[in-house]
Scaffold this motif. Structure first.
Motif, PDB file in Angstrom:
ATOM      1  N   VAL A 119     -47.017 -67.270 -24.204  1.00 17.89           N
ATOM      2  CA  VAL A 119     -47.706 -67.299 -22.916  1.00 17.89           C
ATOM      3  C   VAL A 119     -49.132 -67.801 -23.076  1.00 17.89           C
ATOM      4  O   VAL A 119     -49.631 -68.589 -22.260  1.00 17.89           O
ATOM      5  N   ASP A 120     -49.812 -67.373 -24.133  1.00 13.95           N
ATOM      6  CA  ASP A 120     -51.189 -67.821 -24.367  1.00 13.95           C
ATOM      7  C   ASP A 120     -51.236 -69.342 -24.538  1.00 13.95           C
ATOM      8  O   ASP A 120     -52.102 -70.018 -23.962  1.00 13.95           O
ATOM      9  N   ALA A 121     -50.340 -69.875 -25.351  1.00 11.45           N
ATOM     10  CA  ALA A 121     -50.308 -71.317 -25.584  1.00 11.45           C
ATOM     11  C   ALA A 121     -49.968 -72.067 -24.297  1.00 11.45           C
ATOM     12  O   ALA A 121     -50.537 -73.124 -23.998  1.00 11.45           O
ATOM     13  N   TYR A 122     -49.027 -71.505 -23.540  1.00 13.40           N
ATOM     14  CA  TYR A 122     -48.652 -72.127 -22.266  1.00 13.40           C
ATOM     15  C   TYR A 122     -49.861 -72.224 -21.340  1.00 13.40           C
ATOM     16  O   TYR A 122     -50.131 -73.280 -20.747  1.00 13.40           O
ATOM     17  N   ASN A 123     -50.595 -71.126 -21.197  1.00 13.51           N
ATOM     18  CA  ASN A 123     -51.747 -71.123 -20.299  1.00 13.51           C
ATOM     19  C   ASN A 123     -52.838 -72.076 -20.764  1.00 13.51           C
ATOM     20  O   ASN A 123     -53.484 -72.747 -19.953  1.00 13.51           O
ATOM     21  N   LEU A 124     -53.052 -72.149 -22.062  1.00 10.61           N
ATOM     22  CA  LEU A 124     -54.046 -73.078 -22.599  1.00 10.61           C
ATOM     23  C   LEU A 124     -53.671 -74.514 -22.254  1.00 10.61           C
ATOM     24  O   LEU A 124     -54.503 -75.305 -21.796  1.00 10.61           O
ATOM     25  N   ASN A 125     -52.415 -74.849 -22.447  1.00 10.03           N
ATOM     26  CA  ASN A 125     -51.964 -76.210 -22.172  1.00 10.03           C
ATOM     27  C   ASN A 125     -51.944 -76.520 -20.679  1.00 10.03           C
ATOM     28  O   ASN A 125     -52.332 -77.610 -20.250  1.00 10.03           O
ATOM     29  N   ALA A 126     -51.489 -75.549 -19.876  1.00  9.40           N
ATOM     30  CA  ALA A 126     -51.426 -75.767 -18.431  1.00  9.40           C
ATOM     31  C   ALA A 126     -52.818 -75.969 -17.843  1.00  9.40           C
ATOM     32  O   ALA A 126     -53.016 -76.780 -16.928  1.00  9.40           O
ATOM     33  N   THR A 127     -53.794 -75.228 -18.368  1.00 10.42           N
ATOM     34  CA  THR A 127     -55.159 -75.320 -17.845  1.00 10.42           C
ATOM     35  C   THR A 127     -55.735 -76.716 -18.022  1.00 10.42           C
ATOM     36  O   THR A 127     -56.498 -77.197 -17.176  1.00 10.42           O
ATOM     37  N   TYR A 128     -55.370 -77.375 -19.111  1.00  7.25           N
ATOM     38  CA  TYR A 128     -55.873 -78.735 -19.348  1.00  7.25           C
ATOM     39  C   TYR A 128     -55.413 -79.677 -18.238  1.00  7.25           C
ATOM     40  O   TYR A 128     -56.180 -80.528 -17.776  1.00  7.25           O
ATOM     41  N   PHE A 129     -54.169 -79.530 -17.798  1.00 10.48           N
ATOM     42  CA  PHE A 129     -53.667 -80.344 -16.694  1.00 10.48           C
ATOM     43  C   PHE A 129     -54.269 -79.892 -15.367  1.00 10.48           C
ATOM     44  O   PHE A 129     -54.603 -80.709 -14.505  1.00 10.48           O
ATOM     45  N   ASP A 130     -54.395 -78.575 -15.186  1.00 12.59           N
ATOM     46  CA  ASP A 130     -54.956 -78.034 -13.947  1.00 12.59           C
ATOM     47  C   ASP A 130     -56.331 -78.614 -13.654  1.00 12.59           C
ATOM     48  O   ASP A 130     -56.649 -78.950 -12.508  1.00 12.59           O
ATOM     49  N   TYR A 131     -57.136 -78.716 -14.676  1.00  8.18           N
ATOM     50  CA  TYR A 131     -58.518 -79.155 -14.485  1.00  8.18           C
ATOM     51  C   TYR A 131     -58.587 -80.551 -13.873  1.00  8.18           C
ATOM     52  O   TYR A 131     -59.530 -80.880 -13.140  1.00  8.18           O
TER      53      TYR A 131
END
Length: 286
Positions: A119-131
């Motif tokens: 979950v931590d890795a998922y959120n880190l990666n998703a945030t990069y796209f979110d930004y």
């Protein structure tokens, strides 16, 4: 449209075998010495040109197709040193609009096994796209053991519970078990058989553990939604502690265009760049 590896891949062999259009080696190749040469203005294409070439490659594949899968490379920020990370490639490869712009496609992340780390890795990666306002629809988690404390069923239960508690409509679309079949495949990818004798088995396994239809439906939904300003997502945690007057709008900066020409730079061929890199001790290109 971007890759770090030019060796023949099983997915390429499979697509060619069953008649699926594919472009195994896209226009952006991070070969040995590419990054330094690009920053020095010595490569053939600028950042803007590379991204345009990526979009054109996807457009060519997309002609007459109902579904196109765009493969990312590495983790989300791979290529950022040249301005060609997965976010910028996704934007450049999105749905063409009448104003000559593009709307980015939906992103599906491939996650690791486990619970907290996954979950931590998922959120880190998703945030990069979110930004950068590139829509993430969720993830598929890969290579899970069928036994033990971190078994597929245990991880599925906990990770799914996490996604269910979020309010962003993203989903965990599947949890794929370890598949030992590829290691036991007969034939190298470069051979005529190309390891294809075990692909059907994996496809069947994948279909059993992943909601493929759900992925496609959410990708369609993301396409039909108007672009969402990512500032709304980034600022949601501040709303309870700041007034509207206190909140200052985030001024987004356009991605930098690298490969700036200089008086002393000259364009070099790929062969010359790789030879120079090898002479300096760089590892061979994959």
């Amino acid at each position: 449209p971007a890759t770090q590896c030019e060796s023949p891949q099983l997915i390429q062999k499979y697509c060619e075998n069953v008649g699926i259009s594919c472009n195994p080696i896209g226009p952006i190749v991070y070969y040995k010495g590419f990054t330094r040469a690009h920053l020095a203005g010595e490569t053939e294409f600028t950042t803007t040109e590379l991204l345009k070439n990526a979009g054109n490659a996807v457009d060519k594949i997309a002609q007459g197709k109902r579904l196109v899968m765009i493969d990312g490379v590495g983790f989300p920020s791979v290529g950022s040193v040249c301005g060609t990370d997965n976010v910028q490639v996704a934007k450049a490869s999105g749905y063409p609009q009448q104003n000559e712009g593009r709307n980015p496609p939906a992103v599906l992340l491939v996650g690791i096994s486990g619970v907290g780390a996954a979950v931590d890795a998922y959120n880190l990666n998703a945030t990069y796209f979110d930004y950068s306002d590139v829509p993430v629809i969720g993830a598929v988690f890969n290579k899970l053991s069928q036994e033990g404390f971190y078994s597929l069923e245990n991880c599925k239960k906990q990770v799914t519970a996490y996604f269910d508690q979020q309010d962003n409509n993203r989903q965990a679309f599947g949890f794929v078990p370890l598949f030992s079949g590829f290691a036991a495949c007969d034939g190298d990818v470069g051979d005529d058989s190309g390891g294809l004798n075990c692909v059907d088995e994996f496809i069947k396994l994948f279909g059993e553990y992943v909601d493929v239809r759900g992925i496609v439906n959410e990708a369609i939904n993301a396409k039909n939604k108007p672009p969402v300003d990512g500032d709304q997502n980034r600022n949601h945690s501040k709303r309870n502690s700041q007034t509207k007057q206190q909140q200052q709008p985030i001024q987004k900066k356009k991605p930098k265009t690298f490969h700036m020409s200089s008086a002393g730079s000259q364009l070099l061929s790929r062969q010359a760049i790789e030879q120079r890199a090898a002479k300096s001790g760089a590892a061979p290109s994959a």
